[in-house]
Design a protein around this motif. Sequence first.
Motif, PDB file in Angstrom:
ATOM      1  N   ARG A  91     -17.062  32.041 -19.189  1.00 23.27           N
ATOM      2  CA  ARG A  91     -16.546  31.111 -18.175  1.00 23.27           C
ATOM      3  C   ARG A  91     -15.051  30.866 -18.340  1.00 23.27           C
ATOM      4  N   ALA A  92     -14.596  30.744 -19.580  1.00 21.03           N
ATOM      5  CA  ALA A  92     -13.180  30.451 -19.842  1.00 21.03           C
ATOM      6  C   ALA A  92     -12.274  31.582 -19.362  1.00 21.03           C
ATOM      7  N   GLU A  93     -12.786  32.818 -19.344  1.00 20.56           N
ATOM      8  CA  GLU A  93     -11.982  33.959 -18.889  1.00 20.56           C
ATOM      9  C   GLU A  93     -11.640  33.851 -17.404  1.00 20.56           C
ATOM     10  N   LEU A  94     -12.532  33.242 -16.642  1.00 18.58           N
ATOM     11  CA  LEU A  94     -12.313  33.169 -15.199  1.00 18.58           C
ATOM     12  C   LEU A  94     -11.483  31.955 -14.787  1.00 18.58           C
ATOM     13  N   ARG A  95     -11.506  30.918 -15.575  1.00 22.92           N
ATOM     14  CA  ARG A  95     -10.768  29.697 -15.214  1.00 22.92           C
ATOM     15  C   ARG A  95      -9.281  30.005 -15.062  1.00 22.92           C
ATOM     16  N   GLY A  96      -8.722  29.582 -13.909  1.00 25.96           N
ATOM     17  CA  GLY A  96      -7.311  29.800 -13.624  1.00 25.96           C
ATOM     18  C   GLY A  96      -6.987  31.147 -13.000  1.00 25.96           C
ATOM     19  N   ARG A  97      -7.991  32.011 -12.869  1.00 26.30           N
ATOM     20  CA  ARG A  97      -7.755  33.333 -12.275  1.00 26.30           C
ATOM     21  C   ARG A  97      -7.990  33.295 -10.774  1.00 26.30           C
ATOM     22  N   ASP A  98      -7.337  34.211 -10.089  1.00 24.50           N
ATOM     23  CA  ASP A  98      -7.509  34.370  -8.648  1.00 24.50           C
ATOM     24  C   ASP A  98      -8.861  35.026  -8.387  1.00 24.50           C
ATOM     25  N   PRO A  99      -9.584  34.622  -7.322  1.00 26.85           N
ATOM     26  CA  PRO A  99     -10.879  35.261  -7.046  1.00 26.85           C
ATOM     27  C   PRO A  99     -10.758  36.747  -6.741  1.00 26.85           C
ATOM     28  N   GLY A 100      -9.535  37.203  -6.427  1.00 28.77           N
ATOM     29  CA  GLY A 100      -9.334  38.637  -6.212  1.00 28.77           C
ATOM     30  C   GLY A 100      -9.712  39.460  -7.424  1.00 28.77           C
ATOM     31  N   ALA A 101      -9.770  38.813  -8.604  1.00 31.93           N
ATOM     32  CA  ALA A 101     -10.155  39.513  -9.832  1.00 31.93           C
ATOM     33  C   ALA A 101     -11.608  39.973  -9.780  1.00 31.93           C
ATOM     34  N   VAL A 102     -12.444  39.287  -8.990  1.00 31.05           N
ATOM     35  CA  VAL A 102     -13.859  39.652  -8.920  1.00 31.05           C
ATOM     36  C   VAL A 102     -14.287  40.111  -7.527  1.00 31.05           C
ATOM     37  N   LEU A 103     -13.377  40.067  -6.558  1.00 25.03           N
ATOM     38  CA  LEU A 103     -13.693  40.546  -5.208  1.00 25.03           C
ATOM     39  C   LEU A 103     -13.205  41.973  -5.049  1.00 25.03           C
TER      40      LEU A 103
ATOM     41  N   THR B 136      -7.304  29.223  -7.194  1.00 23.19           N
ATOM     42  CA  THR B 136      -7.746  29.833  -8.448  1.00 23.19           C
ATOM     43  C   THR B 136      -9.000  29.132  -8.944  1.00 23.19           C
ATOM     44  N   PHE B 137      -9.762  29.840  -9.768  1.00 22.02           N
ATOM     45  CA  PHE B 137     -11.014  29.277 -10.268  1.00 22.02           C
ATOM     46  C   PHE B 137     -10.747  28.030 -11.106  1.00 22.02           C
ATOM     47  N   GLN B 138     -11.339  26.926 -10.694  1.00 20.99           N
ATOM     48  CA  GLN B 138     -11.284  25.691 -11.467  1.00 20.99           C
ATOM     49  C   GLN B 138     -12.555  25.568 -12.300  1.00 20.99           C
ATOM     50  N   LEU B 139     -13.646  26.069 -11.742  1.00 22.00           N
ATOM     51  CA  LEU B 139     -14.938  25.984 -12.413  1.00 22.00           C
ATOM     52  C   LEU B 139     -15.816  27.140 -11.971  1.00 22.00           C
ATOM     53  N   VAL B 140     -16.546  27.689 -12.923  1.00 18.60           N
ATOM     54  CA  VAL B 140     -17.543  28.729 -12.653  1.00 18.60           C
ATOM     55  C   VAL B 140     -18.776  28.365 -13.457  1.00 18.60           C
ATOM     56  N   THR B 141     -19.942  28.318 -12.831  1.00 20.94           N
ATOM     57  CA  THR B 141     -21.153  27.969 -13.582  1.00 20.94           C
ATOM     58  C   THR B 141     -21.548  29.127 -14.499  1.00 20.94           C
ATOM     59  N   GLU B 142     -22.283  28.788 -15.521  1.00 19.79           N
ATOM     60  CA  GLU B 142     -22.703  29.782 -16.512  1.00 19.79           C
ATOM     61  C   GLU B 142     -23.488  30.937 -15.891  1.00 19.79           C
ATOM     62  N   PRO B 143     -24.440  30.670 -14.976  1.00 19.11           N
ATOM     63  CA  PRO B 143     -25.175  31.799 -14.387  1.00 19.11           C
ATOM     64  C   PRO B 143     -24.266  32.789 -13.647  1.00 19.11           C
ATOM     65  N   LEU B 144     -23.253  32.292 -12.956  1.00 15.90           N
ATOM     66  CA  LEU B 144     -22.347  33.196 -12.241  1.00 15.90           C
ATOM     67  C   LEU B 144     -21.510  33.999 -13.227  1.00 15.90           C
ATOM     68  N   ALA B 145     -20.974  33.325 -14.249  1.00 17.18           N
ATOM     69  CA  ALA B 145     -20.169  34.033 -15.254  1.00 17.18           C
ATOM     70  C   ALA B 145     -20.995  35.121 -15.930  1.00 17.18           C
ATOM     71  N   GLU B 146     -22.228  34.802 -16.294  1.00 16.03           N
ATOM     72  CA  GLU B 146     -23.104  35.789 -16.944  1.00 16.03           C
ATOM     73  C   GLU B 146     -23.398  36.964 -16.024  1.00 16.03           C
ATOM     74  N   TRP B 147     -23.665  36.655 -14.740  1.00 17.36           N
ATOM     75  CA  TRP B 147     -23.991  37.711 -13.763  1.00 17.36           C
ATOM     76  C   TRP B 147     -22.831  38.690 -13.616  1.00 17.36           C
ATOM     77  N   LEU B 148     -21.608  38.180 -13.739  1.00 16.61           N
ATOM     78  CA  LEU B 148     -20.423  39.024 -13.618  1.00 16.61           C
ATOM     79  C   LEU B 148     -19.958  39.586 -14.965  1.00 16.61           C
ATOM     80  N   GLY B 149     -20.612  39.161 -16.055  1.00 17.61           N
ATOM     81  CA  GLY B 149     -20.266  39.693 -17.369  1.00 17.61           C
ATOM     82  C   GLY B 149     -19.045  39.061 -18.000  1.00 17.61           C
ATOM     83  N   TYR B 150     -18.688  37.850 -17.580  1.00 20.88           N
ATOM     84  CA  TYR B 150     -17.517  37.157 -18.109  1.00 20.88           C
ATOM     85  C   TYR B 150     -17.943  35.935 -18.920  1.00 20.88           C
TER      86      TYR B 150
END
Length: 197
Positions: free
Chosen positions: A32-44, A16-30
């Motif tokens: 950063r805190a929304e992605l932490r702890g989520r499975d990468p399947g949420a964005v794949l 699960t996501f432990q860390l996501v940089t700000e540019p990646l979170a912005e590019w995906l429209g999230y």
Amino acid sequence: IENVRDMVYVLDSDGTFQLVTEPLAEWLGYDRAELRGRDPGAVLDSAARGAFADRIQNLRDIDSEGTFTMEATLLTADGGERPAELEVSLIEDDIFRGSAGVVRDRTELKQTREELRDERDRFSYLFNNLPDAVAETEFVEEDAVIRSVNPAFAEVFGTDDAVLGSALNDAVVPPAHSDERETDRLADQGTAGDPVQ
């Protein structure tokens, strides 16, 4: 990694996501805190989910310190799609601690590929439908060697695919009318990149 301005993420040993940089979170429209702890399947996208997990498992199975690169479509928070390239490596410290990846935007590459494909399709259509006899050649030493011909060429010169790989002069200059000096001069001009008529 927190301060890296590239699109980078870290997955923990549970995947699960432990860390996501700000540019990646912005590019995906999230956020950063929304992605932490989520499975990468949420964005794949569905096609990439299984392949992504399998590639990580393959690296673990061979106890590799290497990386793998794969192309995938990432899903944005609003349901959009982003073409991406993922470069993934394992985090190892005697035991498996997760993986880290760099994400690259493939939008421009995808557009360029589509434009090239369209251009190639247009060229193929014109090449095959021109009423004039056309041969695509490549200079090998002094000879213009035929690589492809259009249907009009085959009709005018009475040739078929057997002519491919042979010298253009052999296909278009009748032996009885061959002026070797003239054909050599034309070949020399063509080899030099000059237009020849």
